[in-house]
Design a protein around this motif. Structure first.
Motif, PDB file in Angstrom:
ATOM      1  N   ILE A 114      -5.803 -22.407 -64.754  1.00  0.00           N
ATOM      2  CA  ILE A 114      -6.498 -22.468 -66.046  1.00  0.00           C
ATOM      3  C   ILE A 114      -7.990 -22.208 -65.834  1.00  0.00           C
ATOM      4  O   ILE A 114      -8.613 -21.430 -66.566  1.00  0.00           O
ATOM      5  CB  ILE A 114      -6.259 -23.834 -66.730  1.00  0.00           C
ATOM      6  CG1 ILE A 114      -4.809 -23.926 -67.212  1.00  0.00           C
ATOM      7  CG2 ILE A 114      -7.224 -24.041 -67.894  1.00  0.00           C
ATOM      8  CD1 ILE A 114      -4.389 -25.312 -67.686  1.00  0.00           C
ATOM      9  N   ALA A 115      -8.566 -22.827 -64.808  1.00  0.00           N
ATOM     10  CA  ALA A 115     -10.000 -22.627 -64.549  1.00  0.00           C
ATOM     11  C   ALA A 115     -10.301 -21.171 -64.198  1.00  0.00           C
ATOM     12  O   ALA A 115     -11.200 -20.550 -64.771  1.00  0.00           O
ATOM     13  CB  ALA A 115     -10.459 -23.551 -63.421  1.00  0.00           C
ATOM     14  N   GLY A 116      -9.539 -20.627 -63.257  1.00  0.00           N
ATOM     15  CA  GLY A 116      -9.828 -19.261 -62.799  1.00  0.00           C
ATOM     16  C   GLY A 116      -9.539 -18.214 -63.855  1.00  0.00           C
ATOM     17  O   GLY A 116     -10.339 -17.293 -64.071  1.00  0.00           O
ATOM     18  N   LEU A 117      -8.409 -18.352 -64.521  1.00  0.00           N
ATOM     19  CA  LEU A 117      -8.029 -17.351 -65.534  1.00  0.00           C
ATOM     20  C   LEU A 117      -9.024 -17.341 -66.692  1.00  0.00           C
ATOM     21  O   LEU A 117      -9.464 -16.275 -67.134  1.00  0.00           O
ATOM     22  CB  LEU A 117      -6.619 -17.649 -66.063  1.00  0.00           C
ATOM     23  CG  LEU A 117      -5.463 -17.353 -65.106  1.00  0.00           C
ATOM     24  CD1 LEU A 117      -4.168 -17.987 -65.608  1.00  0.00           C
ATOM     25  CD2 LEU A 117      -5.273 -15.850 -64.931  1.00  0.00           C
ATOM     26  N   THR A 118      -9.381 -18.527 -67.190  1.00  0.00           N
ATOM     27  CA  THR A 118     -10.301 -18.545 -68.339  1.00  0.00           C
ATOM     28  C   THR A 118     -11.708 -18.126 -67.920  1.00  0.00           C
ATOM     29  O   THR A 118     -12.404 -17.451 -68.676  1.00  0.00           O
ATOM     30  CB  THR A 118     -10.323 -19.925 -69.033  1.00  0.00           C
ATOM     31  OG1 THR A 118     -10.692 -20.931 -68.095  1.00  0.00           O
ATOM     32  CG2 THR A 118      -8.982 -20.250 -69.656  1.00  0.00           C
ATOM     33  N   ALA A 119     -12.130 -18.488 -66.700  1.00  0.00           N
ATOM     34  CA  ALA A 119     -13.457 -18.035 -66.239  1.00  0.00           C
ATOM     35  C   ALA A 119     -13.534 -16.516 -66.240  1.00  0.00           C
ATOM     36  O   ALA A 119     -14.576 -15.932 -66.564  1.00  0.00           O
ATOM     37  CB  ALA A 119     -13.742 -18.581 -64.834  1.00  0.00           C
ATOM     38  N   LEU A 120     -12.423 -15.862 -65.902  1.00  0.00           N
ATOM     39  CA  LEU A 120     -12.418 -14.390 -65.812  1.00  0.00           C
ATOM     40  C   LEU A 120     -12.046 -13.729 -67.142  1.00  0.00           C
ATOM     41  O   LEU A 120     -11.925 -12.504 -67.212  1.00  0.00           O
ATOM     42  CB  LEU A 120     -11.454 -13.946 -64.712  1.00  0.00           C
ATOM     43  CG  LEU A 120     -11.818 -14.435 -63.294  1.00  0.00           C
ATOM     44  CD1 LEU A 120     -10.786 -13.978 -62.284  1.00  0.00           C
ATOM     45  CD2 LEU A 120     -13.208 -13.973 -62.875  1.00  0.00           C
ATOM     46  N   GLY A 121     -11.853 -14.538 -68.190  1.00  0.00           N
ATOM     47  CA  GLY A 121     -11.702 -13.975 -69.533  1.00  0.00           C
ATOM     48  C   GLY A 121     -10.311 -13.969 -70.105  1.00  0.00           C
ATOM     49  O   GLY A 121     -10.122 -13.575 -71.265  1.00  0.00           O
ATOM     50  N   ALA A 122      -9.293 -14.382 -69.335  1.00  0.00           N
ATOM     51  CA  ALA A 122      -7.921 -14.403 -69.867  1.00  0.00           C
ATOM     52  C   ALA A 122      -7.744 -15.603 -70.790  1.00  0.00           C
ATOM     53  O   ALA A 122      -8.412 -16.635 -70.630  1.00  0.00           O
ATOM     54  CB  ALA A 122      -6.906 -14.480 -68.729  1.00  0.00           C
ATOM     55  N   ASN A 123      -6.846 -15.458 -71.747  1.00  0.00           N
ATOM     56  CA  ASN A 123      -6.445 -16.594 -72.572  1.00  0.00           C
ATOM     57  C   ASN A 123      -5.183 -17.206 -71.977  1.00  0.00           C
ATOM     58  O   ASN A 123      -4.306 -16.479 -71.485  1.00  0.00           O
ATOM     59  CB  ASN A 123      -6.180 -16.155 -74.010  1.00  0.00           C
ATOM     60  CG  ASN A 123      -7.461 -15.725 -74.698  1.00  0.00           C
ATOM     61  OD1 ASN A 123      -8.535 -16.282 -74.437  1.00  0.00           O
ATOM     62  ND2 ASN A 123      -7.366 -14.725 -75.557  1.00  0.00           N
ATOM     63  N   VAL A 124      -5.100 -18.532 -72.030  1.00  0.00           N
ATOM     64  CA  VAL A 124      -3.959 -19.249 -71.461  1.00  0.00           C
ATOM     65  C   VAL A 124      -3.241 -20.009 -72.578  1.00  0.00           C
ATOM     66  O   VAL A 124      -3.891 -20.636 -73.423  1.00  0.00           O
ATOM     67  CB  VAL A 124      -4.426 -20.241 -70.362  1.00  0.00           C
ATOM     68  CG1 VAL A 124      -3.266 -21.122 -69.890  1.00  0.00           C
ATOM     69  CG2 VAL A 124      -5.039 -19.486 -69.189  1.00  0.00           C
ATOM     70  N   VAL A 125      -1.923 -19.911 -72.576  1.00  0.00           N
ATOM     71  CA  VAL A 125      -1.113 -20.716 -73.484  1.00  0.00           C
ATOM     72  C   VAL A 125      -0.299 -21.681 -72.625  1.00  0.00           C
ATOM     73  O   VAL A 125       0.474 -21.243 -71.762  1.00  0.00           O
ATOM     74  CB  VAL A 125      -0.131 -19.858 -74.311  1.00  0.00           C
ATOM     75  CG1 VAL A 125       0.521 -20.715 -75.395  1.00  0.00           C
ATOM     76  CG2 VAL A 125      -0.827 -18.668 -74.917  1.00  0.00           C
ATOM     77  N   CYS A 126      -0.514 -22.957 -72.826  1.00  0.00           N
ATOM     78  CA  CYS A 126       0.243 -23.980 -72.090  1.00  0.00           C
ATOM     79  C   CYS A 126       1.474 -24.339 -72.910  1.00  0.00           C
ATOM     80  O   CYS A 126       1.347 -24.689 -74.089  1.00  0.00           O
ATOM     81  CB  CYS A 126      -0.613 -25.222 -71.863  1.00  0.00           C
ATOM     82  SG  CYS A 126      -1.999 -24.941 -70.762  1.00  0.00           S
ATOM     83  N   VAL A 127       2.626 -24.252 -72.283  1.00  0.00           N
ATOM     84  CA  VAL A 127       3.894 -24.447 -72.988  1.00  0.00           C
ATOM     85  C   VAL A 127       4.724 -25.514 -72.284  1.00  0.00           C
ATOM     86  O   VAL A 127       4.921 -25.443 -71.066  1.00  0.00           O
ATOM     87  CB  VAL A 127       4.718 -23.131 -72.996  1.00  0.00           C
ATOM     88  CG1 VAL A 127       5.961 -23.298 -73.865  1.00  0.00           C
ATOM     89  CG2 VAL A 127       3.885 -21.943 -73.459  1.00  0.00           C
ATOM     90  N   GLY A 128       5.224 -26.475 -73.052  1.00  0.00           N
ATOM     91  CA  GLY A 128       6.085 -27.495 -72.467  1.00  0.00           C
ATOM     92  C   GLY A 128       6.329 -28.597 -73.463  1.00  0.00           C
ATOM     93  O   GLY A 128       5.742 -28.599 -74.552  1.00  0.00           O
ATOM     94  N   PRO A 129       7.183 -29.555 -73.107  1.00  0.00           N
ATOM     95  CA  PRO A 129       7.359 -30.719 -73.982  1.00  0.00           C
ATOM     96  C   PRO A 129       6.060 -31.514 -74.036  1.00  0.00           C
ATOM     97  O   PRO A 129       5.245 -31.448 -73.096  1.00  0.00           O
ATOM     98  CB  PRO A 129       8.479 -31.511 -73.299  1.00  0.00           C
ATOM     99  CG  PRO A 129       8.530 -31.017 -71.898  1.00  0.00           C
ATOM    100  CD  PRO A 129       7.985 -29.624 -71.881  1.00  0.00           C
ATOM    101  N   ALA A 130       5.850 -32.253 -75.120  1.00  0.00           N
ATOM    102  CA  ALA A 130       4.556 -32.920 -75.329  1.00  0.00           C
ATOM    103  C   ALA A 130       4.146 -33.787 -74.146  1.00  0.00           C
ATOM    104  O   ALA A 130       2.965 -33.838 -73.788  1.00  0.00           O
ATOM    105  CB  ALA A 130       4.615 -33.745 -76.608  1.00  0.00           C
ATOM    106  N   GLY A 131       5.108 -34.439 -73.506  1.00  0.00           N
ATOM    107  CA  GLY A 131       4.767 -35.318 -72.389  1.00  0.00           C
ATOM    108  C   GLY A 131       4.279 -34.563 -71.160  1.00  0.00           C
ATOM    109  O   GLY A 131       3.578 -35.118 -70.316  1.00  0.00           O
TER     110      GLY A 131
END
Ligand code: CP
Length: 341
Positions: free
Chosen positions: A195-212
């Motif tokens: 998440i840190a590296g991808l967003t620093a370099l400009g990519a958008n991240v979608v986190c997917v999973g059950p709420a917990g």
């Protein structure tokens, strides 16, 4: 098996414009895009080399792997990286060390350093362990995964593999790309580094999973520098599948959950239900857009988060991630050694 690799373009410089300037690599959170790019650019000169480096600045030095938690890929990869750099490797496994007699990690690291070691590669169960050791030794320290905190070389090799598949090796600018990170994100140091590296370099991240396992609070982990990407959380895997350029599947880390007995988890009602909502099946892979890739840091729970037909199928770059890891780790060892000289 791996997705098609794009050729290197001619005339591209193999030298980073900006050099890595830190003695240690503890994490990617808070590291600037320029510094991350410096490591990725340096990696380009090391990934896929087939002979040892003849002019290695690490030739004749000793790199110590201190692994207080099990590993297949990372420890072997760092070992191979050091050998490619003509360094000696010393391996200390926690289960066979005097840590079992009560010696602290810091004392262990300082004793190993006192034997004339030039860099320490640390894996530990405790988040923050690598950073703590780095403050207590003089030599460079590379974090090979500490608890739920970070696994920065995994993040770098994942980003390199993504950039390669998407034709971004020239500048490692990831604007316009969207990556889904799917599964047990709360337990995942790999997710935090990515998440840190991808967003620093400009990519958008979608986190997917059950709420917990994918709480809304993950959205606060996006880097905030100029041109940084965003993080959003969703619990609907099927909706995001057609939008993304890459899906990074994560292992369900039962051993890190409160109820580690058997395959029970307080965050997963049943394995069958988890697989049905969040497993990467062949049918789900068919929903992805053309050229989108499937990644996994390993080890894989085959048939749970990832079906064998996808893990071994045409979208998979999983073994390419492993191959890239050796070159990335060579570059990281060299960069930290150069910064500490
Ligand atoms: N990806 C990864 O860290 O694998 P190992 O635990 O086998 O090193």
């Amino acid at each position: 098996m791996p997705a098609t690799r794009r050729p290197l373009s001619k005339g591209r410089s193999q030298k980073p414009v900006i050099a890595w300037d830190r003695k240690d690599l503890i994490g990617l959170q808070g590291v600037s895009a320029e510094q991350i790019r410096a490591l990725l650019v340096a990696s380009r000169a090391r990934v896929d080399i087939t002979t040892d480096v003849t002019d290695s600045p690490l030739a004749g030095t000793t790199i110590a792997n201190l692994f207080f938690e099990d590993s297949t890929r990372t420890r072997t990869s760092f070992t191979n990286a050091a050998h490619r750099l003509r360094a000696h490797v010393s391996n200390l496994l926690g289960a066979f060390s005097s840590v079992t007699k009560g010696e602290t990690l810091i004392d262990t690291a300082r004793n190993v350093e006192a034997m004339g070691v030039h860099a320490l590669v640390i894996r530990a169960r405790q988040g923050g362990a690598a950073g703590l050791i780095a403050k207590n030794v003089r030599c460079p320290v590379v974090n090979a995964g500490d608890g739920r905190h970070e696994h920065p070389t995994q993040g770098l090799l994942d980003i390199y593999t993504l950039a390669e598949a998407k034709g971004r090796l020239n500048d490692f600018k990831l604007k316009g790309l969207t990556v889904a990170i799917v599964g047990d994100i709360v337990s995942s140091r790999v997710a935090r580094s990515n998440i840190a590296g991808l967003t620093a370099l400009g990519a958008n991240v979608v986190c997917v999973g059950p709420a917990g396992l994918a709480p809304r609070s993950l959205e606060s982990l996006a880097e905030t520098g100029p041109g940084a990407g965003t993080v959003r959380v969703t619990h609907d895997f099927d909706r995001v599948l057609p939008e993304v350029d890459a899906v990074m599947m994560l292992r369900v880390q039962f051993e890190r959950h409160a109820d580690a007995a058997g395959k029970n988890s307080p965050s997963i009602a049943s394995i069958r239900e988890y697989r049905s909502f969040f497993g990467m099946t062949g049918a789900r892979a068919d929903q992805m857009k053309k050229g989108a890739i499937v990644m996994h840091p390993g080890p894989i729970n085959r048939g749970l988060e990832l079906d064998p037909e996808v893990a071994d199928g045409p979208r998979s770059v999983i073994l390419r991630q492993v191959t890239v890891g050796v070159g990335v780790r060579m570059a990281v060892l060299e960069a930290c050694a150069a910064a500490s000289a």
